[in-house]
Design a protein around this motif. Structure first.
Motif, PDB file in Angstrom:
ATOM      1  N   GLN A 153       0.969  -1.256  -0.019  1.00  9.67           N
ATOM      2  CA  GLN A 153       0.029  -0.031  -0.206  1.00  9.67           C
ATOM      3  C   GLN A 153       1.076   1.400  -0.018  1.00  9.67           C
ATOM      4  N   GLY A 154       0.594   1.982  -0.858  1.00 12.39           N
ATOM      5  CA  GLY A 154       1.063   3.423  -0.778  1.00 12.39           C
ATOM      6  C   GLY A 154       2.283   3.560  -1.838  1.00 12.39           C
ATOM      7  N   ALA A 155       2.647   2.396  -2.548  1.00  7.40           N
ATOM      8  CA  ALA A 155       4.174   2.363  -3.381  1.00  7.40           C
ATOM      9  C   ALA A 155       3.559   2.938  -4.790  1.00  7.40           C
ATOM     10  N   GLY A 156       2.135   3.211  -4.932  1.00  7.52           N
ATOM     11  CA  GLY A 156       1.919   3.589  -6.259  1.00  7.52           C
ATOM     12  C   GLY A 156       1.341   2.653  -7.445  1.00  7.52           C
ATOM     13  N   LYS A 157       0.812   1.477  -6.749  1.00  8.01           N
ATOM     14  CA  LYS A 157       0.320   0.783  -7.496  1.00  8.01           C
ATOM     15  C   LYS A 157      -0.809   0.878  -8.422  1.00  8.01           C
ATOM     16  N   THR A 158      -2.034   1.635  -7.711  1.00  6.74           N
ATOM     17  CA  THR A 158      -3.055   2.005  -8.533  1.00  6.74           C
ATOM     18  C   THR A 158      -2.679   3.170  -9.508  1.00  6.74           C
ATOM     19  N   LYS A 211      -1.423   4.956 -15.206  1.00  8.19           N
ATOM     20  CA  LYS A 211      -0.030   5.263 -16.004  1.00  8.19           C
ATOM     21  C   LYS A 211      -0.127   4.300 -17.139  1.00  8.19           C
ATOM     22  N   ARG A 258     -10.147  -2.302   1.091  1.00  6.59           N
ATOM     23  CA  ARG A 258     -10.038  -0.959   1.428  1.00  6.59           C
ATOM     24  C   ARG A 258     -11.366  -0.395   0.202  1.00  6.59           C
ATOM     25  N   GLN A 315     -10.824   4.879  -5.991  1.00  2.65           N
ATOM     26  CA  GLN A 315      -9.583   5.438  -6.530  1.00  2.65           C
ATOM     27  C   GLN A 315      -9.194   4.815  -8.023  1.00  2.65           C
ATOM     28  N   THR A 374       8.720   3.504  -8.652  1.00  2.27           N
ATOM     29  CA  THR A 374       7.953   4.883  -8.571  1.00  2.27           C
ATOM     30  C   THR A 374       8.792   5.783  -7.783  1.00  2.27           C
ATOM     31  N   LYS A 375       8.288   7.228  -7.922  1.00  2.00           N
ATOM     32  CA  LYS A 375       8.767   8.115  -7.090  1.00  2.00           C
ATOM     33  C   LYS A 375      10.361   8.543  -7.301  1.00  2.00           C
ATOM     34  N   ASP A 424      10.915  11.043  -9.076  1.00  2.21           N
ATOM     35  CA  ASP A 424      10.961  12.394  -9.033  1.00  2.21           C
ATOM     36  C   ASP A 424      11.526  12.987  -7.957  1.00  2.21           C
ATOM     37  N   GLY A 458       8.248   5.454 -12.407  1.00  2.00           N
ATOM     38  CA  GLY A 458       7.214   6.597 -12.238  1.00  2.00           C
ATOM     39  C   GLY A 458       8.093   7.810 -11.743  1.00  2.00           C
ATOM     40  N   GLN A 459       7.565   9.020 -12.482  1.00  2.00           N
ATOM     41  CA  GLN A 459       8.538  10.332 -12.441  1.00  2.00           C
ATOM     42  C   GLN A 459       7.579  11.207 -11.796  1.00  2.00           C
ATOM     43  N   GLY A 460       6.318  11.069 -11.352  1.00  2.00           N
ATOM     44  CA  GLY A 460       5.246  12.059 -10.748  1.00  2.00           C
ATOM     45  C   GLY A 460       3.958  11.454 -10.691  1.00  2.00           C
ATOM     46  N   GLU A 461       3.100  12.315 -10.450  1.00  2.00           N
ATOM     47  CA  GLU A 461       1.691  11.782 -10.103  1.00  2.00           C
ATOM     48  C   GLU A 461       0.730  11.873 -11.396  1.00  2.00           C
TER      49      GLU A 461
HETATM   50  P1  GDP Z   1      -1.171   2.241  -3.853  1.00  2.00           P
HETATM   51  O1  GDP Z   1      -1.530   2.220  -2.629  1.00  2.00           O
HETATM   52  O2  GDP Z   1       0.123   1.319  -4.110  1.00  2.00           O
HETATM   53  O3  GDP Z   1      -2.137   1.805  -5.062  1.00  2.00           O
HETATM   54  O4  GDP Z   1      -0.688   3.791  -4.345  1.00  2.00           O
HETATM   55  P2  GDP Z   1      -1.132   5.036  -4.950  1.00  2.00           P
HETATM   56  O5  GDP Z   1      -1.207   4.671  -6.224  1.00  2.00           O
HETATM   57  O6  GDP Z   1      -2.485   5.153  -4.205  1.00  2.00           O
HETATM   58  O7  GDP Z   1      -0.134   5.999  -4.534  1.00  2.00           O
HETATM   59  C1  GDP Z   1       0.354   6.470  -3.405  1.00  2.00           C
HETATM   60  C2  GDP Z   1       0.653   8.077  -3.497  1.00  2.00           C
HETATM   61  O8  GDP Z   1       2.021   7.930  -4.170  1.00  2.00           O
HETATM   62  C3  GDP Z   1      -0.287   9.014  -4.479  1.00  2.00           C
HETATM   63  O9  GDP Z   1      -0.395   9.919  -3.470  1.00  2.00           O
HETATM   64  C4  GDP Z   1       0.340   8.792  -5.593  1.00  2.00           C
HETATM   65  O10 GDP Z   1      -0.027  10.050  -6.372  1.00  2.00           O
HETATM   66  C5  GDP Z   1       1.736   8.919  -5.394  1.00  2.00           C
HETATM   67  N1  GDP Z   1       2.612   8.558  -6.365  1.00  2.00           N
HETATM   68  C6  GDP Z   1       2.591   7.382  -7.149  1.00  2.00           C
HETATM   69  N2  GDP Z   1       3.530   7.038  -8.006  1.00  2.00           N
HETATM   70  C7  GDP Z   1       4.376   8.303  -7.942  1.00  2.00           C
HETATM   71  C8  GDP Z   1       5.390   8.943  -8.602  1.00  2.00           C
HETATM   72  O11 GDP Z   1       6.158   8.381  -9.440  1.00  2.00           O
HETATM   73  N3  GDP Z   1       5.669   9.984  -8.093  1.00  2.00           N
HETATM   74  C9  GDP Z   1       5.411  10.626  -7.214  1.00  2.00           C
HETATM   75  N4  GDP Z   1       5.744  11.876  -6.794  1.00  2.00           N
HETATM   76  N5  GDP Z   1       4.141  10.185  -6.545  1.00  2.00           N
HETATM   77  C10 GDP Z   1       3.714   9.237  -6.984  1.00  2.00           C
END
Ligand code: GDP
Length: 297
Positions: free
Chosen positions: A110-115, A120, A142, A148, A249-250, A252, A275-278
């Motif tokens: 959770q929070g890694a950016g999966k969704t 993307k 959840r 989301q 991810t992240k 950026d 991943g380079q941004g949101e």
């Molecule tokens: P999930 O719980 O793995 O599905 O994660 P989410 O897709 O909800 O992403 C968690 C947070 O990380 C969100 O606020 C996204 O906008 C942010 N996020 C995801 N990928 C990136 C990325 O490559 N760069 C940045 N800066 N934020 C990201």
């Protein structure tokens, strides 16, 4: 900025070498000590650092390098080549099914950016290949996760198959795949449940979904900001699910570089995207050589 500290320290080590006319073995050893520390401080896996430094040192103290006209330049080239090698050498494309649909299973904590990454990826497939992806909402733990995914899917302009949160995720995937077959979707992107930590029940559920969906691609999303933890997560998921690729991810953010430089060497699995941004457009194909250049600055 990503890799800032690492880049600065590698450049320092290199410019010390450049300032010398003739380079001795002992100069190489000093530089290697600095490179070793720089990598460890960037949170690169210990074993990866050890192998890397050994290889670079062995190549650098060869007589062709030290007795060449431009030894410092050659050593920079060796470091660049070995950084590239550690990250996998070549970009590895997304696996494709011989017949539609190509099934992509997204996994991660959770929070890694999966969704976000699922969105993307769908966007990329639509834009670049005129693909018609279908999302399957298989995170039933959840309620916000389905919402989301729906928001993301709407931005992409792709449908979501969902049965709410009261149905077993395996059943959701089964029915979702039937729907994809009926609609002739060429891609199916399964958004699975994430947890804060790896737990056995989740892994069993993911293994069951893998078994029944037979995905062409199991993409693990990990957060580059978490350094060695991302590497450990990748190792666990790979042991349990035999993943096919990683999305980092992240990048950026001001990540130190440990995850980017360790994941391939530790797991044997390629980083396929970063991943380079949101935003939906903030997904890049991972090119080890370009990443090595970026790290060297
Ligand atoms: P999930 O719980 O793995 O599905 O994660 P989410 O897709 O909800 O992403 C968690 C947070 O990380 C969100 O606020 C996204 O906008 C942010 N996020 C995801 N990928 C990136 C990325 O490559 N760069 C940045 N800066 N934020 C990201």
């Amino acid at each position: 900025m990503a890799f800032e500290g690492l880049t600065e320290r590698l450049q320092n080590a290199m410019s010390k070498l450049r300032r010398k006319g003739k380079i001795t073995e002992s100069d190489v050893r000093d530089a290697m000590r600095e490179i070793r520390l720089a990598l460890l401080e960037a949170d690169v896996n210990f074993g990866v650092v050890k192998d890397f430094v050994k290889t670079v040192r062995e190549r650098a103290i060869g007589s062709e390098v030290l007795e060449s006209l431009t030894p410092a330049q050659q050593i920079v080239k060796i470091v660049d080549e070995e950084l590239t090698k550690v990250m996998g050498e070549e970009a590895v494309p997304l696996n494709k099914a011989p017949h539609i649909p190509t099934i992509i299973m997204m996994v991660g904590l959770q929070g890694a950016g999966k969704t976000t990454t699922a969105g993307k990826l769908a966007y990329r497939l639509k834009e670049n290949e005129h693909g018609r992806p279908l999302f399957i909402a298989a995170d039933v733990y959840r309620p916000a996760a389905i919402d989301q995914l729906q928001v993301v899917a709407q931005q992409v302009g792709a449908p979501v198959f969902q049965l709410g949160t009261d149905v077993d995720p395996r059943e959701i995937v089964r029915q979702g795949l039937a729907q994809a077959a009926e609609n002739k979707n060429d891609y199916v992107i399964i958004d699975t449940a994430g947890r804060l930590q790896i737990d056995e029940k989740l892994m069993q559920e993911l293994a069951d979904i893998k078994e029944l969906a037979q995905p062409n691609e199991i993409l693990l999303t990990v957060d580059a900001m978490t350094g060695q933890n991302a590497v450990n997560v990748a190792e666990s998921f790979n042991q349990q699910l035999d993943i096919t690729g990683v999305v980092l991810t992240k990048l950026d953010g001001d990540t130190r570089g440990g995850a980017a430089l360790s994941i391939r060497a530790v797991t044997g699995k390629p980083i396929k995207f970063t991943g380079q941004g949101e935003k939906l457009t903030d997904l890049d194909v991972f090119h080890p050589d370009r990443m090595a250049d970026r790290i060297l600055g």
